[in-house]
Scaffold this motif. Structure first.
Motif, PDB file in Angstrom:
ATOM      1  N   ARG A 110      50.131  44.194  14.450  1.00 23.40           N
ATOM      2  CA  ARG A 110      49.078  44.836  13.999  1.00 23.40           C
ATOM      3  C   ARG A 110      49.453  46.158  13.418  1.00 23.40           C
ATOM      4  NH1 ARG A 110      45.293  48.662  15.437  1.00 23.40           N
ATOM      5  NH2 ARG A 110      46.694  49.473  17.203  1.00 23.40           N
ATOM      6  N   LYS A 111      49.049  46.349  12.065  1.00 21.55           N
ATOM      7  CA  LYS A 111      49.492  47.399  11.455  1.00 21.55           C
ATOM      8  C   LYS A 111      48.924  48.786  12.096  1.00 21.55           C
ATOM      9  CE  LYS A 111      51.337  47.954   7.608  1.00 21.55           C
ATOM     10  NZ  LYS A 111      52.682  48.296   7.399  1.00 21.55           N
ATOM     11  N   LEU A 112      49.571  49.732  11.691  1.00 25.06           N
ATOM     12  CA  LEU A 112      49.174  50.844  12.620  1.00 25.06           C
ATOM     13  C   LEU A 112      48.536  51.956  11.460  1.00 25.06           C
ATOM     14  CD1 LEU A 112      51.912  51.634  15.040  1.00 25.06           C
ATOM     15  CD2 LEU A 112      49.787  51.007  15.706  1.00 25.06           C
ATOM     16  N   SER A 113      49.255  51.875  10.380  1.00 22.25           N
ATOM     17  CA  SER A 113      48.548  52.737   9.402  1.00 22.25           C
ATOM     18  C   SER A 113      49.267  51.805   8.026  1.00 22.25           C
ATOM     19  CB  SER A 113      49.009  54.122   9.224  1.00 22.25           C
ATOM     20  OG  SER A 113      50.488  54.339   8.897  1.00 22.25           O
ATOM     21  N   TYR A 114      48.516  52.483   7.006  1.00 26.67           N
ATOM     22  CA  TYR A 114      48.937  52.084   5.558  1.00 26.67           C
ATOM     23  C   TYR A 114      50.262  52.330   5.348  1.00 26.67           C
ATOM     24  CZ  TYR A 114      49.732  52.411   0.439  1.00 26.67           C
ATOM     25  OH  TYR A 114      50.206  51.971  -0.787  1.00 26.67           O
ATOM     26  N   ALA A 115      50.791  53.338   5.718  1.00 30.04           N
ATOM     27  CA  ALA A 115      52.233  54.049   5.208  1.00 30.04           C
ATOM     28  C   ALA A 115      53.321  53.358   5.952  1.00 30.04           C
ATOM     29  CB  ALA A 115      52.015  55.547   5.699  1.00 30.04           C
ATOM     30  N   LEU A 116      52.927  53.312   7.466  1.00 29.69           N
ATOM     31  CA  LEU A 116      54.081  52.824   8.221  1.00 29.69           C
ATOM     32  C   LEU A 116      53.841  52.298   9.895  1.00 29.69           C
ATOM     33  CD1 LEU A 116      56.746  55.454   9.456  1.00 29.69           C
ATOM     34  CD2 LEU A 116      54.324  55.971   8.845  1.00 29.69           C
ATOM     35  N   GLY A 117      54.493  51.760  10.356  1.00 24.11           N
ATOM     36  CA  GLY A 117      54.052  51.328  11.925  1.00 24.11           C
ATOM     37  C   GLY A 117      53.504  49.922  12.049  1.00 24.11           C
ATOM     38  N   ALA A 118      53.724  49.361  13.022  1.00 24.24           N
ATOM     39  CA  ALA A 118      52.993  48.062  13.530  1.00 24.24           C
ATOM     40  C   ALA A 118      53.190  48.266  15.196  1.00 24.24           C
ATOM     41  CB  ALA A 118      53.695  46.907  12.873  1.00 24.24           C
ATOM     42  N   GLU A 119      52.064  47.540  15.558  1.00 22.82           N
ATOM     43  CA  GLU A 119      52.168  47.450  16.918  1.00 22.82           C
ATOM     44  C   GLU A 119      52.676  46.017  17.234  1.00 22.82           C
ATOM     45  OE1 GLU A 119      48.163  47.653  19.158  1.00 22.82           O
ATOM     46  OE2 GLU A 119      48.953  46.941  20.892  1.00 22.82           O
ATOM     47  N   VAL A 120      53.381  45.672  18.402  1.00 24.09           N
ATOM     48  CA  VAL A 120      53.918  44.500  18.910  1.00 24.09           C
ATOM     49  C   VAL A 120      52.952  43.906  19.839  1.00 24.09           C
ATOM     50  CG1 VAL A 120      55.746  43.156  19.413  1.00 24.09           C
ATOM     51  CG2 VAL A 120      56.230  44.846  17.785  1.00 24.09           C
ATOM     52  N   CYS A 121      52.105  43.183  19.782  1.00 16.26           N
ATOM     53  CA  CYS A 121      51.245  42.758  20.603  1.00 16.26           C
ATOM     54  C   CYS A 121      51.738  41.480  21.713  1.00 16.26           C
ATOM     55  CB  CYS A 121      49.953  42.027  20.011  1.00 16.26           C
ATOM     56  SG  CYS A 121      49.343  43.287  18.923  1.00 16.26           S
ATOM     57  N   GLY A 122      51.277  41.664  23.028  1.00 12.66           N
ATOM     58  CA  GLY A 122      51.642  40.687  23.971  1.00 12.66           C
ATOM     59  C   GLY A 122      53.261  40.369  24.286  1.00 12.66           C
ATOM     60  N   ARG A 157      52.692  64.432   3.195  1.00 15.75           N
ATOM     61  CA  ARG A 157      51.159  63.960   2.548  1.00 15.75           C
ATOM     62  C   ARG A 157      50.608  62.909   3.672  1.00 15.75           C
ATOM     63  NH1 ARG A 157      52.034  62.730  -3.539  1.00 15.75           N
ATOM     64  NH2 ARG A 157      49.961  61.571  -3.149  1.00 15.75           N
ATOM     65  N   PHE A 158      49.369  62.901   3.770  1.00 18.77           N
ATOM     66  CA  PHE A 158      48.437  61.963   4.658  1.00 18.77           C
ATOM     67  C   PHE A 158      48.926  60.573   4.189  1.00 18.77           C
ATOM     68  CE2 PHE A 158      45.501  65.735   4.853  1.00 18.77           C
ATOM     69  CZ  PHE A 158      45.626  65.811   6.328  1.00 18.77           C
ATOM     70  N   GLU A 159      49.064  60.285   2.902  1.00 21.47           N
ATOM     71  CA  GLU A 159      49.411  58.895   2.499  1.00 21.47           C
ATOM     72  C   GLU A 159      50.695  58.349   2.975  1.00 21.47           C
ATOM     73  OE1 GLU A 159      48.612  61.593   0.580  1.00 21.47           O
ATOM     74  OE2 GLU A 159      47.237  60.939  -1.073  1.00 21.47           O
ATOM     75  N   HIS A 160      51.599  59.103   3.578  1.00 18.54           N
ATOM     76  CA  HIS A 160      52.969  58.952   3.841  1.00 18.54           C
ATOM     77  C   HIS A 160      52.998  58.735   5.381  1.00 18.54           C
ATOM     78  CE1 HIS A 160      54.411  60.640  -0.086  1.00 18.54           C
ATOM     79  NE2 HIS A 160      53.830  59.515  -0.262  1.00 18.54           N
ATOM     80  N   ILE A 161      51.958  58.995   6.083  1.00 20.69           N
ATOM     81  CA  ILE A 161      52.197  59.343   7.523  1.00 20.69           C
ATOM     82  C   ILE A 161      51.362  58.402   8.296  1.00 20.69           C
ATOM     83  CG2 ILE A 161      52.898  61.672   7.097  1.00 20.69           C
ATOM     84  CD1 ILE A 161      49.994  62.123   8.588  1.00 20.69           C
ATOM     85  N   TYR A 162      52.006  58.272   9.715  1.00 20.97           N
ATOM     86  CA  TYR A 162      51.261  57.595  10.859  1.00 20.97           C
ATOM     87  C   TYR A 162      50.989  58.703  11.966  1.00 20.97           C
ATOM     88  CZ  TYR A 162      50.318  55.205  15.070  1.00 20.97           C
ATOM     89  OH  TYR A 162      49.627  54.604  16.477  1.00 20.97           O
ATOM     90  N   ARG A 163      49.901  59.014  12.595  1.00 24.32           N
ATOM     91  CA  ARG A 163      49.685  59.943  13.774  1.00 24.32           C
ATOM     92  C   ARG A 163      49.669  59.113  14.887  1.00 24.32           C
ATOM     93  NH1 ARG A 163      46.486  65.557  13.997  1.00 24.32           N
ATOM     94  NH2 ARG A 163      46.415  65.691  16.254  1.00 24.32           N
ATOM     95  N   HIS A 164      50.533  59.038  16.083  1.00 22.54           N
ATOM     96  CA  HIS A 164      50.437  58.373  17.016  1.00 22.54           C
ATOM     97  C   HIS A 164      49.801  58.893  18.096  1.00 22.54           C
ATOM     98  CE1 HIS A 164      50.996  55.241  19.856  1.00 22.54           C
ATOM     99  NE2 HIS A 164      51.776  55.866  20.744  1.00 22.54           N
ATOM    100  N   GLN A 165      48.548  58.345  18.666  1.00 25.09           N
ATOM    101  CA  GLN A 165      47.864  58.953  19.911  1.00 25.09           C
ATOM    102  C   GLN A 165      48.570  58.381  21.124  1.00 25.09           C
ATOM    103  OE1 GLN A 165      43.749  58.392  18.682  1.00 25.09           O
ATOM    104  NE2 GLN A 165      43.640  60.868  19.333  1.00 25.09           N
TER     105      GLN A 165
END
Ligand code: SIN
Length: 287
Positions: A6-18, A233-241
């Motif tokens: 599951r994509k986490l943001s436009y720029a980068l990151g994905a959650e691996v589910c299950g 820049r916002f377009e290049h980042i992912y913020r992880h909570q």
């Protein structure tokens, strides 16, 4: 079993589910995870109630682990493969040495001659709110520069210093900054780095760089500031909570990150990181 992402943001990151990272995994299945890691720069695994041994075992799938000789004060006393990032006071009640770790944009171990391939950070105690980690996609940062800027920075090397700005400027942190300087002399790293596995170019900078090799600090600062601002820049980042029992894995060769201090410091934030060794890069400079 096909990997569910599951994509986490436009720029980068994905959650691996299950996926439970403590369970045995075939080479083929781990290969899918590794491909997703290369494609997304960051992977998130939620709800991983694992032991330190299991954290280390899963991390070893990514490569040989650093024993943190460059950061001896922050490693776990019984598990040298684990680096503590915590504001839990020491047994004698004094403040933790690693309470400000990561509070500036950086890529792990950039100040050494073997910068890290990737890191696996486990969220163990998370404040009620805040204490997020922000990640930047350094491929995007590079690719979105003009050709003129790409040419200008092509041969530059940034001098990477260990220690954090906050620590350097705090009276209580001066001995640590001095210790870090002795242990880790400044290292120049290419500003444009070719990822050894994907072959893509990424910007390699951050707040540990104060000047370019061969240039003075005042000469370097405007360009360093511009490139760091552009990269984050916002377009290049992912913020992880963070949630308790998250594991976030990031590729240090094409991302940089920042641990935010936006939380109530009377609350505990305790994270544990393994660091996967990368390939040799850079050279020592007299600074
Ligand atoms: C780190 O820089 O490795 C730690 C990041 C964090 O604590 O969020």
């Amino acid at each position: 079993m096909a990997l569910k992402l599951r994509k986490l943001s436009y720029a980068l990151g994905a959650e691996v589910c299950g996926v439970d990272v403590s369970q045995p995994m075939s080479e083929a299945f781990f290969g899918e995870i590794y491909d997703a890691f290369l494609d997304n720069g960051i992977l998130l695994f939620r709800d991983q109630k694992i032991t330190r041994e299991q954290h280390i075992d899963f991390s070893r799938r990514f490569g040989e682990l650093d024993r943190h000789d460059a950061l001896p004060r922050d490693r776990h006393p019984d598990y040298p493969e684990i680096l503590l990032v915590t504001n839990e006071p020491k047994p004698d009640g004094s403040p933790s040495d690693s309470r400000y770790t990561g509070r500036q944009w950086h890529s792990d171990m950039s100040f050494t001659l073997v910068p890290s391939l990737g890191s696996l950070l486990r969220g163990i105690t998370i404040p009620d709110v805040g204490g997020d980690t922000v990640f930047a996609n350094m491929y995007l940062a590079y690719e979105s520069l003009s050709d003129g800027m790409k040419n200008m920075i092509a041969d530059l090397h940034g001098i990477q210093l260990s220690g954090t700005r906050k620590i350097n400027s705090e009276a209580s942190g001066v001995p640590r900054a001095e210790e870090q300087k002795k242990l880790n002399p400044p290292v120049a790293q290419p500003v444009v780095r070719v990822h050894p596995e994907t072959g893509r170019k990424a910007l390699y900078l951050g707040d540990k760089v104060k000047r370019f090799d061969g240039l003075t600090e005042p000469e370097s600062k405007p360009l360093i500031d511009y490139l760091n601002q552009h990269a984050t820049r916002f377009e290049h980042i992912y913020r992880h909570q963070w949630r308790q029992d998250d594991i976030v894995v990031w590729d240090n060769r094409c991302t940089m990150h920042l641990a935010l201090g936006d939380f109530d410091e009377t609350q505990r934030r305790h994270m544990e990181r393994t660091t996967v060794l990368g390939t040799p890069s850079g050279y020592v400079v007299n600074d």
